[in-house]
Design a protein around this motif. Structure first.
Motif, PDB file in Angstrom:
ATOM      1  N   LEU A  41      -1.662  10.887 -15.515  1.00  0.00           N
ATOM      2  CA  LEU A  41      -1.542   9.507 -15.044  1.00  0.00           C
ATOM      3  C   LEU A  41      -0.852   8.632 -16.087  1.00  0.00           C
ATOM      4  N   GLU A  42      -1.181   8.880 -17.349  1.00  0.00           N
ATOM      5  CA  GLU A  42      -0.570   8.106 -18.431  1.00  0.00           C
ATOM      6  C   GLU A  42       0.946   8.335 -18.460  1.00  0.00           C
ATOM      7  N   LYS A  43       1.337   9.607 -18.345  1.00  0.00           N
ATOM      8  CA  LYS A  43       2.774   9.926 -18.335  1.00  0.00           C
ATOM      9  C   LYS A  43       3.464   9.330 -17.109  1.00  0.00           C
ATOM     10  N   PHE A  44       2.772   9.394 -15.982  1.00  0.00           N
ATOM     11  CA  PHE A  44       3.326   8.849 -14.743  1.00  0.00           C
ATOM     12  C   PHE A  44       3.528   7.338 -14.881  1.00  0.00           C
ATOM     13  N   ASP A  45       2.525   6.655 -15.432  1.00  0.00           N
ATOM     14  CA  ASP A  45       2.631   5.200 -15.605  1.00  0.00           C
ATOM     15  C   ASP A  45       3.790   4.830 -16.534  1.00  0.00           C
ATOM     16  N   LYS A  46       3.979   5.626 -17.599  1.00  0.00           N
ATOM     17  CA  LYS A  46       5.104   5.360 -18.518  1.00  0.00           C
ATOM     18  C   LYS A  46       6.433   5.520 -17.793  1.00  0.00           C
ATOM     19  N   LEU A  47       6.502   6.568 -16.974  1.00  0.00           N
ATOM     20  CA  LEU A  47       7.721   6.821 -16.206  1.00  0.00           C
ATOM     21  C   LEU A  47       8.000   5.653 -15.253  1.00  0.00           C
ATOM     22  N   LEU A  48       6.943   5.198 -14.568  1.00  0.00           N
ATOM     23  CA  LEU A  48       7.106   4.097 -13.617  1.00  0.00           C
ATOM     24  C   LEU A  48       7.576   2.836 -14.312  1.00  0.00           C
ATOM     25  N   GLU A  49       7.022   2.599 -15.492  1.00  0.00           N
ATOM     26  CA  GLU A  49       7.414   1.407 -16.246  1.00  0.00           C
ATOM     27  C   GLU A  49       8.894   1.488 -16.611  1.00  0.00           C
ATOM     28  N   SER A  50       9.317   2.676 -17.074  1.00  0.00           N
ATOM     29  CA  SER A  50      10.718   2.822 -17.485  1.00  0.00           C
ATOM     30  C   SER A  50      11.667   2.711 -16.293  1.00  0.00           C
ATOM     31  N   LYS A  51      11.165   3.026 -15.101  1.00  0.00           N
ATOM     32  CA  LYS A  51      12.016   2.949 -13.908  1.00  0.00           C
ATOM     33  C   LYS A  51      11.920   1.593 -13.212  1.00  0.00           C
TER      34      LYS A  51
ATOM     35  N   ASN B  88       4.206  -1.207  -9.081  1.00  0.00           N
ATOM     36  CA  ASN B  88       2.926  -0.642  -8.648  1.00  0.00           C
ATOM     37  C   ASN B  88       3.060   0.832  -8.289  1.00  0.00           C
ATOM     38  N   ARG B  89       1.946   1.536  -8.487  1.00  0.00           N
ATOM     39  CA  ARG B  89       1.946   2.990  -8.291  1.00  0.00           C
ATOM     40  C   ARG B  89       2.192   3.377  -6.839  1.00  0.00           C
ATOM     41  N   SER B  90       1.654   2.591  -5.903  1.00  0.00           N
ATOM     42  CA  SER B  90       1.771   2.967  -4.490  1.00  0.00           C
ATOM     43  C   SER B  90       3.223   3.086  -4.058  1.00  0.00           C
ATOM     44  N   GLU B  91       4.043   2.105  -4.457  1.00  0.00           N
ATOM     45  CA  GLU B  91       5.453   2.148  -4.060  1.00  0.00           C
ATOM     46  C   GLU B  91       6.144   3.359  -4.683  1.00  0.00           C
ATOM     47  N   ALA B  92       5.810   3.659  -5.932  1.00  0.00           N
ATOM     48  CA  ALA B  92       6.404   4.821  -6.614  1.00  0.00           C
ATOM     49  C   ALA B  92       5.996   6.119  -5.917  1.00  0.00           C
ATOM     50  N   ILE B  93       4.738   6.225  -5.556  1.00  0.00           N
ATOM     51  CA  ILE B  93       4.265   7.451  -4.890  1.00  0.00           C
ATOM     52  C   ILE B  93       4.909   7.573  -3.507  1.00  0.00           C
ATOM     53  N   ARG B  94       5.017   6.465  -2.776  1.00  0.00           N
ATOM     54  CA  ARG B  94       5.683   6.509  -1.460  1.00  0.00           C
ATOM     55  C   ARG B  94       7.133   6.978  -1.603  1.00  0.00           C
ATOM     56  N   ASP B  95       7.836   6.467  -2.631  1.00  0.00           N
ATOM     57  CA  ASP B  95       9.231   6.887  -2.843  1.00  0.00           C
ATOM     58  C   ASP B  95       9.321   8.382  -3.138  1.00  0.00           C
TER      59      ASP B  95
ATOM     60  N   THR C 100       1.155  -0.537  10.385  1.00  0.00           N
ATOM     61  CA  THR C 100      -0.169  -0.262   9.829  1.00  0.00           C
ATOM     62  C   THR C 100      -0.037   0.747   8.695  1.00  0.00           C
ATOM     63  N   VAL C 101      -0.950   0.668   7.771  1.00  0.00           N
ATOM     64  CA  VAL C 101      -0.940   1.629   6.665  1.00  0.00           C
ATOM     65  C   VAL C 101      -2.303   2.293   6.557  1.00  0.00           C
ATOM     66  N   GLU C 102      -2.309   3.487   6.050  1.00  0.00           N
ATOM     67  CA  GLU C 102      -3.568   4.168   5.767  1.00  0.00           C
ATOM     68  C   GLU C 102      -3.699   4.319   4.272  1.00  0.00           C
ATOM     69  N   ARG C 103      -4.874   4.104   3.801  1.00  0.00           N
ATOM     70  CA  ARG C 103      -5.100   4.248   2.360  1.00  0.00           C
ATOM     71  C   ARG C 103      -5.566   5.672   2.073  1.00  0.00           C
ATOM     72  N   VAL C 104      -5.023   6.263   1.025  1.00  0.00           N
ATOM     73  CA  VAL C 104      -5.490   7.578   0.585  1.00  0.00           C
ATOM     74  C   VAL C 104      -5.831   7.510  -0.904  1.00  0.00           C
ATOM     75  N   GLY C 105      -6.775   8.310  -1.303  1.00  0.00           N
ATOM     76  CA  GLY C 105      -7.123   8.359  -2.720  1.00  0.00           C
ATOM     77  C   GLY C 105      -6.428   9.552  -3.367  1.00  0.00           C
ATOM     78  N   VAL C 106      -5.865   9.346  -4.535  1.00  0.00           N
ATOM     79  CA  VAL C 106      -5.217  10.451  -5.254  1.00  0.00           C
ATOM     80  C   VAL C 106      -5.879  10.576  -6.622  1.00  0.00           C
ATOM     81  N   SER C 107      -6.295  11.790  -6.952  1.00  0.00           N
ATOM     82  CA  SER C 107      -6.929  12.015  -8.257  1.00  0.00           C
ATOM     83  C   SER C 107      -5.903  12.525  -9.260  1.00  0.00           C
ATOM     84  N   PHE C 108      -5.943  11.983 -10.444  1.00  0.00           N
ATOM     85  CA  PHE C 108      -5.035  12.414 -11.515  1.00  0.00           C
ATOM     86  C   PHE C 108      -5.838  12.776 -12.753  1.00  0.00           C
TER      87      PHE C 108
END
Ligand code: NI
Length: 135
Positions: free
Chosen positions: A15-25, A29-36, A2-10
């Motif tokens: 968020l823009e920098k984070f998305d660029k980082l995720l793309e380069s890596k 999806n953001r959820s997998e990156a945040i879990r890692d 089971t998973v629980e959903r949480v909301g994260v505010s940026f």
């Protein structure tokens, strides 16, 4: 599972920098990156504890022509059978060898073991990476 959903505010800029980082890596999806990132933080905190059971690698570079280094490394590894569970040796250059030792045990024992190996004359460099198989 089971998973629980949480909301994260940026903040938008973050968020823009984070998305660029995720793309380069290569994250899709953001959820997998945040879990890692969360797992990484938890493991980092856990392996600070001296008693924590860890697994990892010690990568060393040594000059096999210096003194008795090859014998000392062999002897040390045979003396720590339960903590050094596998090794790979690569002849890098005429005199330089690389060895990767897979190590496991309590975090403090593994760190001490790495210190002892680094201190052997002829071992030029040693990099210890420790982690855990479960969070
Ligand atoms: Ni070699």
């Amino acid at each position: 599972m089971t998973v629980e959903r949480v909301g994260v505010s940026f903040e938008p800029e973050l968020l823009e920098k984070f998305d660029k980082l995720l793309e380069s890596k290569g994250y899709t999806n953001r959820s997998e990156a945040i879990r890692d990132l969360v797992r990484k933080s938890i493991i980092e905190a856990q392996i600070e504890s001296e008693e924590e059971q860890v697994i990892g690698t010690l990568t060393i570079i040594y000059d096999h022509d210096v003194g008795d280094v090859t014998n000392q490394l062999q002897h040390f590894q045979h003396f720590h059978l339960s903590e050094i569970i596998a090794t790979t040796h690569v002849h890098v250059e005429r005199h330089a060898c690389l060895e990767v030792l897979v190590v496991k045990g309590k975090a403090n024992s593994v760190r001490k073991l790495a210190d002892h190996i680094r201190a052997i004359k002829g071992v030029k460099h040693g990099e210890l990476v420790i982690t855990k198989s479960t969070v």
